[in-house]
Structure formats: structure tokens, C-alpha cells
Design a protein around this motif. Structure first.
Motif, short mmCIF file in Angstrom:
data_model
loop_
_atom_site.label_atom_id
_atom_site.label_comp_id
_atom_site.label_asym_id
_atom_site.label_seq_id
_atom_site.Cartn_x
_atom_site.Cartn_y
_atom_site.Cartn_z
N ILE A 52 0.85 -1.20 0.00
CA ILE A 52 0.00 0.00 0.00
C ILE A 52 0.88 1.25 0.00
CG2 ILE A 52 -1.64 1.34 1.37
CD1 ILE A 52 -2.84 -1.44 2.24
N GLY A 53 1.95 1.21 0.80
CA GLY A 53 2.88 2.34 0.80
C GLY A 53 3.46 2.59 -0.58
N GLY A 54 3.79 1.50 -1.28
CA GLY A 54 4.29 1.62 -2.65
C GLY A 54 3.25 2.22 -3.58
N GLN A 55 1.98 1.81 -3.38
CA GLN A 55 0.90 2.37 -4.20
C GLN A 55 0.75 3.87 -3.94
OE1 GLN A 55 -2.08 -0.69 -2.90
NE2 GLN A 55 -2.75 -0.47 -5.04
N VAL A 56 0.85 4.28 -2.69
CA VAL A 56 0.72 5.70 -2.35
C VAL A 56 1.87 6.49 -2.98
CG1 VAL A 56 0.76 7.37 -0.45
CG2 VAL A 56 -0.61 5.29 -0.25
N SER A 77 -8.59 4.82 -5.36
CA SER A 77 -9.63 3.85 -5.03
C SER A 77 -9.03 2.49 -4.67
CB SER A 77 -10.60 3.72 -6.21
OG SER A 77 -11.58 2.76 -5.92
N ALA A 78 -7.99 2.09 -5.39
CA ALA A 78 -7.33 0.82 -5.11
C ALA A 78 -6.66 0.83 -3.73
CB ALA A 78 -6.29 0.52 -6.20
N VAL A 79 -6.07 1.96 -3.36
CA VAL A 79 -5.44 2.08 -2.05
C VAL A 79 -6.50 2.01 -0.95
CG1 VAL A 79 -4.21 3.67 -0.50
CG2 VAL A 79 -3.39 3.31 -2.84
N ARG A 80 -7.60 2.70 -1.15
CA ARG A 80 -8.69 2.64 -0.16
C ARG A 80 -9.18 1.21 0.02
NH1 ARG A 80 -12.49 7.78 -1.66
NH2 ARG A 80 -11.28 9.33 -0.52
N SER A 81 -9.35 0.50 -1.08
CA SER A 81 -9.81 -0.87 -1.03
C SER A 81 -8.81 -1.75 -0.29
CB SER A 81 -10.03 -1.39 -2.45
OG SER A 81 -10.43 -2.74 -2.43
N VAL A 86 -7.17 -4.57 4.93
CA VAL A 86 -6.34 -4.67 6.13
C VAL A 86 -7.21 -4.46 7.38
CG1 VAL A 86 -4.47 -3.57 7.45
CG2 VAL A 86 -4.18 -4.02 5.01
N ALA A 87 -8.04 -3.43 7.34
CA ALA A 87 -8.91 -3.15 8.48
C ALA A 87 -9.88 -4.30 8.75
CB ALA A 87 -9.69 -1.85 8.24
N SER A 88 -10.42 -4.89 7.70
CA SER A 88 -11.34 -6.02 7.86
C SER A 88 -10.64 -7.22 8.50
CB SER A 88 -11.93 -6.44 6.51
OG SER A 88 -12.78 -5.43 6.03
N GLN A 89 -9.40 -7.47 8.10
CA GLN A 89 -8.66 -8.58 8.70
C GLN A 89 -8.38 -8.32 10.17
OE1 GLN A 89 -7.56 -11.69 7.13
NE2 GLN A 89 -7.73 -11.95 9.33
#
Length: 123
Positions: A52-56, A77-81, A86-89
Motif C-alpha cells: 500500500i505504501g508503494g501504491q501511495v 480507489s485501489a489504495v482505499r480498497s 487490512v482493516a477487515s482482517q
């Protein structure tokens, strides 16, 4: 009239409360609020967050290079998803570990209230 003084030892603060115990994880070092557990899927979560950091960083480069807005928004949108995943896990691990253990130990009213509060924040 004599005034009793507490010994130096009595003035020392009580030890921090023990970190919550999940059925599937052991307590780690205490945090600011005194709650901390070893994440059962720590390596996988850290790998996801690294991606995710790489995506940002990629989004920042897209903006720097004046890329098309829709392409940038697609990546946002992909980063949010990915963060939602991560939050769901983390939420599932918390419910299946910490909350379940609290219910078994003392009915879990406080843990359930805390869980519902965090679910509300995640909407």
C-alpha cells in the motif's frame, strides 16, 4: 497528632494493566493506553501495508508527472480498497480473539461496546 507518611515504595504507581489476551495470540509490549497484542497475521499485514505504501508513492509520482486525473483516482480507489481489506482482517482477528476471550472471561460487555464503536468508525 501524628501524620503517617507513606513509604517510598507505596508512592510508586501500580503496574500497567496486563494487555488483553486473544485466544490465538500472546500479549506484546504495552502501548500508551496499555493495550497491545501480537498480531496473529503480522507478517501478512505488514507485507500488505508495504505494498500500500508503494501504491501511495506511485500516486504521488503520477501527480508529479501530471498523469490523467481518472488514472490517479483509480489508484486512490485501489489504495482505499487495500486499506479496507487490512482493516477487515484486523477487525476479524480482534472479534475472534480479544472479544471472544473477553466474553468467555467476564461477559465481554466492554469489549462488545468497543467493537461496535470501531465498526461505526469504519463506515
Amino acid at each position: 497528632m501524628s501524620v503517617q507518611r507513606k513509604s517510598r515504595k507505596a508512592q510508586v504507581a501500580a503496574p500497567a494493566p496486563e494487555a488483553p489476551r486473544c485466544a490465538h495470540c500472546e500479549p506484546d509490549t504495552a502501548t500508551v493506553d496499555g493495550k497491545s497484542v501480537v498480531q496473529p497475521r503480522k507478517k501478512a499485514l505488514l507485507n500488505r501495508l508495504s505494498r500500500i505504501g508503494g501504491q501511495v508513492n506511485g500516486i504521488a509520482q503520477m501527480i508529479e508527472k501530471d498523469r490523467y486525473c481518472v488514472d490517479i483516482l483509480t489508484q486512490v480507489s485501489a489504495v482505499r480498497s487495500a486499506l479496507d481489506a487490512v482493516a477487515s482482517q484486523l477487525l476479524a482477528d480482534h472479534a475472534n480473539g480479544c472479544v471472544r476471550q473477553a466474553i468467555l472471561e467476564d461477559g465481554g460487555e466492554e469489549a462488545i461496546t468497543e467493537l461496535l464503536g470501531i465498526i461505526k468508525k469504519m463506515r
